[in-house]
Design a protein around this motif. Structure first.
Motif, PDB file in Angstrom:
ATOM      1  N   SER A 117       0.839  -1.187   0.000  1.00 29.67           N
ATOM      2  CA  SER A 117       0.000   0.000   0.000  1.00 29.67           C
ATOM      3  C   SER A 117       0.881   1.246   0.000  1.00 29.67           C
ATOM      4  O   SER A 117       0.626   2.199  -0.715  1.00 29.67           O
ATOM      5  CB  SER A 117      -0.915  -0.002   1.215  1.00 29.67           C
ATOM      6  OG  SER A 117      -1.676   1.171   1.276  1.00 29.67           O
ATOM      7  N   SER A 118       1.951   1.216   0.818  1.00 30.99           N
ATOM      8  CA  SER A 118       2.910   2.327   0.832  1.00 30.99           C
ATOM      9  C   SER A 118       4.232   1.847   1.420  1.00 30.99           C
ATOM     10  O   SER A 118       4.259   0.908   2.216  1.00 30.99           O
ATOM     11  CB  SER A 118       2.379   3.520   1.635  1.00 30.99           C
ATOM     12  OG  SER A 118       2.298   3.204   3.004  1.00 30.99           O
ATOM     13  N   GLY A 132      11.019   7.471   6.388  1.00 34.50           N
ATOM     14  CA  GLY A 132      10.379   7.260   7.687  1.00 34.50           C
ATOM     15  C   GLY A 132      10.500   5.839   8.193  1.00 34.50           C
ATOM     16  O   GLY A 132      10.277   5.569   9.366  1.00 34.50           O
ATOM     17  N   GLY A 133      10.826   4.896   7.297  1.00 33.69           N
ATOM     18  CA  GLY A 133      11.007   3.516   7.696  1.00 33.69           C
ATOM     19  C   GLY A 133       9.717   2.756   7.921  1.00 33.69           C
ATOM     20  O   GLY A 133       9.650   1.887   8.774  1.00 33.69           O
ATOM     21  N   VAL A 134       8.680   3.082   7.143  1.00 35.39           N
ATOM     22  CA  VAL A 134       7.384   2.426   7.321  1.00 35.39           C
ATOM     23  C   VAL A 134       6.977   1.736   6.020  1.00 35.39           C
ATOM     24  O   VAL A 134       6.996   2.339   4.952  1.00 35.39           O
ATOM     25  CB  VAL A 134       6.290   3.439   7.722  1.00 35.39           C
ATOM     26  CG1 VAL A 134       4.956   2.750   7.903  1.00 35.39           C
ATOM     27  CG2 VAL A 134       6.678   4.176   8.984  1.00 35.39           C
ATOM     28  N   ILE A 135       6.608   0.467   6.135  1.00 34.11           N
ATOM     29  CA  ILE A 135       6.074  -0.297   5.014  1.00 34.11           C
ATOM     30  C   ILE A 135       4.684  -0.770   5.420  1.00 34.11           C
ATOM     31  O   ILE A 135       4.510  -1.363   6.494  1.00 34.11           O
ATOM     32  CB  ILE A 135       6.957  -1.520   4.685  1.00 34.11           C
ATOM     33  CG1 ILE A 135       8.377  -1.083   4.339  1.00 34.11           C
ATOM     34  CG2 ILE A 135       6.347  -2.325   3.548  1.00 34.11           C
ATOM     35  CD1 ILE A 135       9.362  -2.235   4.228  1.00 34.11           C
ATOM     36  N   VAL A 136       3.690  -0.509   4.570  1.00 33.69           N
ATOM     37  CA  VAL A 136       2.317  -0.928   4.832  1.00 33.69           C
ATOM     38  C   VAL A 136       1.840  -1.727   3.621  1.00 33.69           C
ATOM     39  O   VAL A 136       1.935  -1.261   2.492  1.00 33.69           O
ATOM     40  CB  VAL A 136       1.388   0.282   5.064  1.00 33.69           C
ATOM     41  CG1 VAL A 136      -0.040  -0.179   5.343  1.00 33.69           C
ATOM     42  CG2 VAL A 136       1.891   1.151   6.198  1.00 33.69           C
ATOM     43  N   THR A 137       1.340  -2.926   3.875  1.00 31.58           N
ATOM     44  CA  THR A 137       0.798  -3.737   2.785  1.00 31.58           C
ATOM     45  C   THR A 137      -0.693  -3.482   2.653  1.00 31.58           C
ATOM     46  O   THR A 137      -1.338  -2.924   3.556  1.00 31.58           O
ATOM     47  CB  THR A 137       1.012  -5.240   3.034  1.00 31.58           C
ATOM     48  OG1 THR A 137       0.198  -5.649   4.130  1.00 31.58           O
ATOM     49  CG2 THR A 137       2.469  -5.556   3.294  1.00 31.58           C
ATOM     50  N   ASP A 138      -1.228  -3.927   1.538  1.00 27.62           N
ATOM     51  CA  ASP A 138      -2.668  -3.947   1.357  1.00 27.62           C
ATOM     52  C   ASP A 138      -3.173  -5.265   1.932  1.00 27.62           C
ATOM     53  O   ASP A 138      -2.376  -6.129   2.310  1.00 27.62           O
ATOM     54  CB  ASP A 138      -2.996  -3.837  -0.137  1.00 27.62           C
ATOM     55  CG  ASP A 138      -4.382  -3.270  -0.377  1.00 27.62           C
ATOM     56  OD1 ASP A 138      -5.127  -3.071   0.603  1.00 27.62           O
ATOM     57  OD2 ASP A 138      -4.727  -3.027  -1.545  1.00 27.62           O
ATOM     58  N   TRP A 139      -4.472  -5.444   2.003  1.00 29.44           N
ATOM     59  CA  TRP A 139      -5.009  -6.700   2.509  1.00 29.44           C
ATOM     60  C   TRP A 139      -4.622  -7.829   1.575  1.00 29.44           C
ATOM     61  O   TRP A 139      -4.662  -7.695   0.359  1.00 29.44           O
ATOM     62  CB  TRP A 139      -6.523  -6.618   2.644  1.00 29.44           C
ATOM     63  CG  TRP A 139      -6.950  -5.741   3.770  1.00 29.44           C
ATOM     64  CD1 TRP A 139      -7.443  -4.474   3.674  1.00 29.44           C
ATOM     65  CD2 TRP A 139      -6.898  -6.048   5.158  1.00 29.44           C
ATOM     66  NE1 TRP A 139      -7.697  -3.971   4.921  1.00 29.44           N
ATOM     67  CE2 TRP A 139      -7.380  -4.927   5.855  1.00 29.44           C
ATOM     68  CE3 TRP A 139      -6.485  -7.156   5.885  1.00 29.44           C
ATOM     69  CZ2 TRP A 139      -7.474  -4.882   7.241  1.00 29.44           C
ATOM     70  CZ3 TRP A 139      -6.579  -7.113   7.261  1.00 29.44           C
ATOM     71  CH2 TRP A 139      -7.075  -5.991   7.929  1.00 29.44           C
ATOM     72  N   VAL A 171      -0.066  -6.130   6.888  1.00 22.87           N
ATOM     73  CA  VAL A 171       1.153  -6.052   7.689  1.00 22.87           C
ATOM     74  C   VAL A 171       1.701  -4.626   7.641  1.00 22.87           C
ATOM     75  O   VAL A 171       1.731  -3.997   6.580  1.00 22.87           O
ATOM     76  CB  VAL A 171       2.216  -7.044   7.160  1.00 22.87           C
ATOM     77  CG1 VAL A 171       3.508  -6.935   7.957  1.00 22.87           C
ATOM     78  CG2 VAL A 171       1.686  -8.467   7.201  1.00 22.87           C
ATOM     79  N   THR A 172       2.150  -4.149   8.786  1.00 23.37           N
ATOM     80  CA  THR A 172       2.864  -2.884   8.880  1.00 23.37           C
ATOM     81  C   THR A 172       4.219  -3.169   9.509  1.00 23.37           C
ATOM     82  O   THR A 172       4.294  -3.819  10.553  1.00 23.37           O
ATOM     83  CB  THR A 172       2.104  -1.856   9.742  1.00 23.37           C
ATOM     84  OG1 THR A 172       0.808  -1.666   9.189  1.00 23.37           O
ATOM     85  CG2 THR A 172       2.839  -0.531   9.784  1.00 23.37           C
TER      86      THR A 172
END
Length: 176
Positions: free
Chosen positions: A89-90, A95-102, A115-116
């Motif tokens: 997702s992003s 910033g060191g952030v990974i966000v997945t989609d469902w 998952v974040t």
């Protein structure tokens, strides 16, 4: 009205005068330090080195100019590799952030996860990565939040750290 214009002009000139560098324009030798600069070097600043800094790093040798990051590049790469089967997702490397989609696993059509990952440190350490897993189950055609397996997040952190160590070893061997 004239006094206001003079005050604004004087303030602007003082602000511009403070934007000079520590190096003289014709050579790379540092300019001599005065008494105040020597005191700041020896005793530090009252509010720290980054107090009221406008427009970038203060000094040519500061970490800001050397391209240091707030995340460990090996953990970052290992995190992306670990999540490569999931749609992202992003991903914010600064910033060191990974966000997945469902994501729904082919074998489990009635549940999905998201998952974040937070990479929080430029050093390769166990506490430099934090994984959070969110889970939803399909009940009657709608997705409902459900508790995720707490050990799954820890296992994913361990997988990421193991891959990061392997990447670091490969990097060290390539640069011998």
């Amino acid at each position: 009205m004239v006094i206001q214009k003079k005050l604004i002009l004087t303030s602007s000139l003082l602000l511009l005068a403070g934007c000079g560098s520590d190096l003289s324009p014709n050579d790379n030798t540092p300019t001599p330090m005065g008494r105040n600069e020597t005191r700041k070097r020896d005793f530090g600043n009252l509010f720290g080195d980054d107090f009221l800094v406008f427009g970038g790093p203060k000094k040519p040798g500061s970490p800001d100019m050397m391209g240091t990051t707030t995340v460990n590049p090996f953990i970052w790469r290992a995190s992306l590799d670990t999540l490569s089967f999931m749609p992202l997702s992003s991903a914010d490397a600064v910033g060191g952030v990974i966000v997945t989609d469902w994501y729904t696993a082919p074998s489990k059509h009635q549940e999905r996860i998201k998952v974040t990952i937070y990479v929080t440190n430029p050093q390769l350490r166990a506490d430099a990565v934090k994984v959070t897993i969110y889970k939803q189950v399909n009940k009657g055609g709608s997705w409902v939040n459900a508790p995720a397996d707490a050990t799954a997040a820890t296992e994913m952190e361990n997988i990421i750290l193991s891959k990061a160590r392997q990447l670091r070893v490969k990097h060290m061997e390539a640069h011998k």
